[in-house]
Write an enzyme that holds these catalytic residues in place. Structure first.
Site, PDB file in Angstrom:
ATOM      1  N   MET A 219      -4.069  -7.064  -6.990  1.00 30.57           N
ATOM      2  CA  MET A 219      -3.462  -8.134  -7.772  1.00 30.57           C
ATOM      3  C   MET A 219      -4.450  -9.017  -8.537  1.00 30.57           C
ATOM      4  O   MET A 219      -4.059 -10.043  -9.093  1.00 30.57           O
ATOM      5  CB  MET A 219      -2.585  -9.014  -6.862  1.00 30.57           C
ATOM      6  CG  MET A 219      -1.417  -8.259  -6.240  1.00 30.57           C
ATOM      7  SD  MET A 219      -0.426  -7.343  -7.463  1.00 30.57           S
ATOM      8  CE  MET A 219       0.489  -8.696  -8.196  1.00 30.57           C
TER       9      MET A 219
ATOM     10  N   GLY B 199       0.782  -1.243   0.000  1.00 31.45           N
ATOM     11  CA  GLY B 199       0.000   0.000   0.000  1.00 31.45           C
ATOM     12  C   GLY B 199       0.804   1.278   0.000  1.00 31.45           C
ATOM     13  O   GLY B 199       0.323   2.318   0.467  1.00 31.45           O
ATOM     14  N   SER B 200       2.012   1.271  -0.588  1.00 29.49           N
ATOM     15  CA  SER B 200       2.790   2.520  -0.563  1.00 29.49           C
ATOM     16  C   SER B 200       2.143   3.595  -1.444  1.00 29.49           C
ATOM     17  O   SER B 200       2.240   4.788  -1.136  1.00 29.49           O
ATOM     18  CB  SER B 200       4.252   2.273  -0.967  1.00 29.49           C
ATOM     19  OG  SER B 200       4.367   2.065  -2.345  1.00 29.49           O
ATOM     20  N   ASN B 201       1.484   3.190  -2.520  1.00 27.78           N
ATOM     21  CA  ASN B 201       0.780   4.197  -3.335  1.00 27.78           C
ATOM     22  C   ASN B 201      -0.403   4.775  -2.567  1.00 27.78           C
ATOM     23  O   ASN B 201      -0.657   5.979  -2.613  1.00 27.78           O
ATOM     24  CB  ASN B 201       0.320   3.583  -4.665  1.00 27.78           C
ATOM     25  CG  ASN B 201       1.415   3.621  -5.709  1.00 27.78           C
ATOM     26  OD1 ASN B 201       1.724   4.678  -6.257  1.00 27.78           O
ATOM     27  ND2 ASN B 201       2.044   2.487  -5.959  1.00 27.78           N
TER      28      ASN B 201
ATOM     29  N   ASN C 154      -5.843   2.365 -12.898  1.00 28.65           N
ATOM     30  CA  ASN C 154      -4.779   1.522 -12.355  1.00 28.65           C
ATOM     31  C   ASN C 154      -3.438   2.186 -12.626  1.00 28.65           C
ATOM     32  O   ASN C 154      -3.293   2.936 -13.592  1.00 28.65           O
ATOM     33  CB  ASN C 154      -4.815   0.150 -13.041  1.00 28.65           C
ATOM     34  CG  ASN C 154      -3.747  -0.795 -12.500  1.00 28.65           C
ATOM     35  OD1 ASN C 154      -3.524  -0.882 -11.293  1.00 28.65           O
ATOM     36  ND2 ASN C 154      -3.066  -1.500 -13.390  1.00 28.65           N
TER      37      ASN C 154
ATOM     38  N   HIS D 163       0.640   1.291 -13.285  1.00 27.35           N
ATOM     39  CA  HIS D 163       1.509   0.180 -13.664  1.00 27.35           C
ATOM     40  C   HIS D 163       2.945   0.698 -13.818  1.00 27.35           C
ATOM     41  O   HIS D 163       3.163   1.739 -14.445  1.00 27.35           O
ATOM     42  CB  HIS D 163       1.014  -0.441 -14.977  1.00 27.35           C
ATOM     43  CG  HIS D 163       1.797  -1.656 -15.339  1.00 27.35           C
ATOM     44  ND1 HIS D 163       1.617  -2.874 -14.723  1.00 27.35           N
ATOM     45  CD2 HIS D 163       2.800  -1.834 -16.238  1.00 27.35           C
ATOM     46  CE1 HIS D 163       2.461  -3.750 -15.224  1.00 27.35           C
ATOM     47  NE2 HIS D 163       3.194  -3.152 -16.145  1.00 27.35           N
TER      48      HIS D 163
HETATM   49  C1  GRF Z   1       3.155  -0.686  -7.684  1.00 26.38           C
HETATM   50  O1  GRF Z   1       4.418  -0.827  -8.265  1.00 26.38           O
HETATM   51  C2  GRF Z   1       2.080  -0.496  -8.732  1.00 26.38           C
HETATM   52  O2  GRF Z   1       2.531   0.195  -9.861  1.00 26.38           O
HETATM   53  C3  GRF Z   1       1.733  -1.920  -9.100  1.00 26.38           C
HETATM   54  O3  GRF Z   1       1.785  -2.615  -7.884  1.00 26.38           O
HETATM   55  C4  GRF Z   1       2.699  -1.966  -6.991  1.00 26.38           C
HETATM   56  C5  GRF Z   1       1.966  -1.697  -5.732  1.00 26.38           C
HETATM   57  O4  GRF Z   1       2.794  -1.159  -4.732  1.00 26.38           O
HETATM   58  N1  GRF Z   1       0.448  -2.008  -9.758  1.00 26.38           N
HETATM   59  P1  GRF Z   1       2.164  -0.567  -3.420  1.00 26.38           P
HETATM   60  O5  GRF Z   1       1.307  -1.655  -2.794  1.00 26.38           O
HETATM   61  O6  GRF Z   1       1.361   0.634  -3.778  1.00 26.38           O
HETATM   62  O7  GRF Z   1       3.344  -0.243  -2.564  1.00 26.38           O
END
Ligand code: GRF
Length: 207
Positions: free
Chosen positions: A90, A12-14, A108, A110
């Site tokens: 995922m 969940g870093s995003n 999304n 990517h």
């Molecule tokens: C990120 O690299 C995103 O681009 C991909 O999955 C990863 C998720 O990372 N779809 P996080 O869980 O947000 O850290």
């Protein structure tokens, strides 16, 4: 202000960076729910720290993919999500009702310049291929794998990266900045980022 639902399966870093950008006043969005398929996802802790409701929708509790996707749609309806933000989710969303009801409202991120390197470990794919430049793509979700219309792309110079992990870390920094900007763009309905048009109308979609 746009109501956003976050879908995440992992660290969940995003999600975390979106919350930070919201707090800093750079992203005009109101997260209403986190939906996850993984009861152990660290993203759940981020939601709890921010008082955001968590809905766990685990595939194994459903007889079919249709039923699973329909549960997600019901949750999105209930929370009146205006934008659905996949952040490390995922699973591919396939339910026709869900995709039709939220057409052009599911996005999304990517970690490559699509259509290069779709699927898992995109950063490693680019590194192993010897790419000097990779990047970030934010796109609408369709039933395919990382295949929906592109909203925004940003290139990342990876020529100085010595490992796949270093490549992923460098690209992730750009992800964190870009995703909040795109969400803010949806909230404002301007479709420009830093004065440049993010969503080109020559593609498969018009906004
Ligand atoms: C990120 O690299 C995103 O681009 C991909 O999955 C990863 C998720 O990372 N779809 P996080 O869980 O947000 O850290």
């Amino acid at each position: 202000m746009i109501k956003i639902a976050i879908l995440a399966s992992g660290r969940g870093s995003n999600f975390k960076s979106i919350m930070e950008e919201i707090r800093a006043g750079r992203c005009n969005a109101h997260p209403v729910v986190l939906i996850t398929n993984n009861p152990d996802a660290p993203a759940i802790d981020i939601a709890k720290e921010n008082n955001i409701p968590v809905e766990i929708v685990n595939k194994k509790d459903f007889a079919s993919r249709e039923a699973f996707d329909s549960e997600i749609k019901q949750i999105l309806d209930r929370y009146e999500a205006g934008l659905v933000v996949l952040a490390g989710y995922m699973l591919i969303l396939r339910g026709r009702d869900l995709l039709e009801a939220y057409k052009n409202k599911i996005i999304n991120i990517h970690p490559s310049l699509l259509p290069a390197f779709p699927g898992v470990e995109a950063q490693k794919q680019a590194f192993d291929h010897g790419c000097k430049v990779s990047g970030v793509t934010i796109h609408f979700v369709d039933p395919g794998l990382d295949s929906g219309p592109i909203i925004y792309q940003e290139a990342v110079d990876i020529s100085d990266c010595k490992t796949a992990e270093e490549t992923a870390a460098k690209i992730l920094k750009t992800e964190h900045r870009a995703y909040a900007k795109v969400i803010d763009m949806f909230s404002k309905g301007t479709f420009t980022i830093d004065g440049r048009r993010a969503m080109f109308t020559s593609g498969k979609i018009r906004l």
